[in-house]
Design a protein around this motif. Structure first.
Motif, PDB file in Angstrom:
ATOM      1  N   THR A 196      13.215  54.084  41.544  1.00  6.69           N
ATOM      2  CA  THR A 196      13.483  52.967  42.444  1.00  6.69           C
ATOM      3  C   THR A 196      14.918  53.001  42.967  1.00  6.69           C
ATOM      4  O   THR A 196      15.186  52.580  44.093  1.00  6.69           O
ATOM      5  N   ILE A 197      15.829  53.493  42.149  1.00  8.08           N
ATOM      6  CA  ILE A 197      17.222  53.635  42.594  1.00  8.08           C
ATOM      7  C   ILE A 197      17.301  54.718  43.665  1.00  8.08           C
ATOM      8  O   ILE A 197      17.986  54.561  44.682  1.00  8.08           O
ATOM      9  N   LEU A 198      16.582  55.807  43.452  1.00  9.23           N
ATOM     10  CA  LEU A 198      16.553  56.887  44.443  1.00  9.23           C
ATOM     11  C   LEU A 198      15.950  56.395  45.755  1.00  9.23           C
ATOM     12  O   LEU A 198      16.453  56.715  46.843  1.00  9.23           O
ATOM     13  N   LEU A 199      14.889  55.606  45.655  1.00 15.15           N
ATOM     14  CA  LEU A 199      14.267  55.044  46.857  1.00 15.15           C
ATOM     15  C   LEU A 199      15.251  54.155  47.610  1.00 15.15           C
ATOM     16  O   LEU A 199      15.295  54.158  48.845  1.00 15.15           O
ATOM     17  N   GLY A 200      16.040  53.416  46.851  1.00 12.43           N
ATOM     18  CA  GLY A 200      17.003  52.519  47.463  1.00 12.43           C
ATOM     19  C   GLY A 200      18.035  53.247  48.293  1.00 12.43           C
ATOM     20  O   GLY A 200      18.343  52.849  49.426  1.00 12.43           O
ATOM     21  N   TYR A 201      18.560  54.330  47.746  1.00 12.45           N
ATOM     22  CA  TYR A 201      19.569  55.092  48.484  1.00 12.45           C
ATOM     23  C   TYR A 201      18.952  55.904  49.624  1.00 12.45           C
ATOM     24  O   TYR A 201      19.550  56.037  50.699  1.00 12.45           O
ATOM     25  N   ALA A 202      17.757  56.444  49.404  1.00 12.26           N
ATOM     26  CA  ALA A 202      17.094  57.210  50.466  1.00 12.26           C
ATOM     27  C   ALA A 202      16.824  56.334  51.679  1.00 12.26           C
ATOM     28  O   ALA A 202      16.865  56.807  52.823  1.00 12.26           O
ATOM     29  N   ALA A 203      16.589  55.043  51.444  1.00  7.60           N
ATOM     30  CA  ALA A 203      16.290  54.123  52.537  1.00  7.60           C
ATOM     31  C   ALA A 203      17.495  53.895  53.444  1.00  7.60           C
ATOM     32  O   ALA A 203      17.342  53.401  54.573  1.00  7.60           O
ATOM     33  N   LYS A 204      18.675  54.253  52.977  1.00 10.73           N
ATOM     34  CA  LYS A 204      19.876  54.093  53.804  1.00 10.73           C
ATOM     35  C   LYS A 204      19.871  55.064  54.986  1.00 10.73           C
ATOM     36  O   LYS A 204      20.483  54.807  56.018  1.00 10.73           O
ATOM     37  N   GLU A 205      19.169  56.203  54.788  1.00 11.21           N
ATOM     38  CA  GLU A 205      19.074  57.207  55.849  1.00 11.21           C
ATOM     39  C   GLU A 205      17.618  57.665  55.946  1.00 11.21           C
ATOM     40  O   GLU A 205      17.257  58.745  55.475  1.00 11.21           O
TER      41      GLU A 205
END
Length: 275
Positions: A196-205
């Motif tokens: 979920t943390i990875l998804l959060g950062y991936a959503a930035k770009e």
């Protein structure tokens, strides 16, 4: 000499009294002061982070606020990171750590935990189209947060996959944002932590990054609590269960992880409920 001894004994008595008063049961103190000090992360998207407006928001923030409200208390937010979230509980600087912390037996030697309030697992995040499976990361540099279970899990996985340099290939950073920056700059092939943390950062770009492979660990999150304080632990557990029962939990969950968010993560399990 006598005056010095008397002064020393007096000061010692004051210190011991203060220590005893401070170390009293958390539940009694919280109910008296009506303030709950919660340790919360600051760059764990979407668990707890500062948004573009400079607001401290996220799933853990809302969970902590909801707990405080139900207990009739004001929430005092205290910034923590992966190194301080346990220490602050031990030192009495916070009453609970709501900080995407996996409940591990090793950690349970230092503090107590609530029932599991969030269910996650560990994966890899890489630039889109470059890798398809775990084996692709053998011999590659992988970013992790220092001192986390993610760091241990990645090393164990790479070792199992036959990477002779698995120790050197796992690069530790202090913050999640630093891990993401290393991935952006191609200093590492992937970043590994809770999905979920990875998804959060991936959503930035959007469209530039993707999760690779299946889960290779279970990460049940618990709220970190002071040792041997059953009244306080019960209060937190009962509150979490009440939030689940009346739909408050799912309202918060869907706000951050629902299908209409950039961080969509289907809920796969239920909170432990007691009759």
């Amino acid at each position: 000499m006598f005056k010095f001894k008397a002064l020393f004994i007096g000061l010692l008595g004051i210190l011991l009294f203060a220590q005893f008063a401070f170390a009293g049961p958390t539940y009694e103190r919280v109910m008296k002061t009506k303030v709950i000090r919660a340790g919360i992360m600051t760059d764990s998207i979407p668990g707890a982070f500062y948004n573009d407006k400079g607001e401290w928001v996220g799933f853990d923030v809302d969970i902590a606020e909801a707990i405080a409200k139900r207990l009739g208390c004001k929430l005092e937010r205290v910034a923590v990171n992966n190194k301080t979230r346990i220490a602050f509980v031990q030192q009495g600087r916070i009453d609970m750590s709501v900080a995407n912390m996996t409940h591990k037996r090793e950690r349970d030697k230092s503090i107590d935990f609530s029932i599991t309030y969030f269910f996650d697992g560990q994966k890899f995040l890489a630039k889109k189209g470059k890798y398809t499976k775990w084996e692709d990361f053998v011999g590659k540099k992988i970013a992790v947060q220092q001192g986390t279970t993610s760091e241990i899990n990645v090393k164990n996985l790479l070792k199992k996959l036959g990477d002779p340099n698995y120790e050197k290939n796992v690069i530790s950073f202090q913050k999640e944002s630093e891990c993401f920056q290393a991935l952006k700059m191609d200093r590492v092939a992937a970043w590994s932590t809770d999905s979920t943390i990875l998804l959060g950062y991936a959503a930035k770009e959007p469209g530039k990054y993707e999760l690779v492979g299946d889960f290779f660990s279970d990460e049940p999150y618990g709220i970190g609590l002071p040792e041997n304080d059953s009244d306080w632990r019960d209060a937190i557990n009962f509150t979490l269960q009440d939030m689940w029962k009346d739909g408050t939990y799912m309202k918060i969950y869907n706000k951050w992880y629902g299908p209409n968010t950039p961080y969509y993560f289907p809920l796969t399990r239920s909170i432990e409920m007691w009759p």
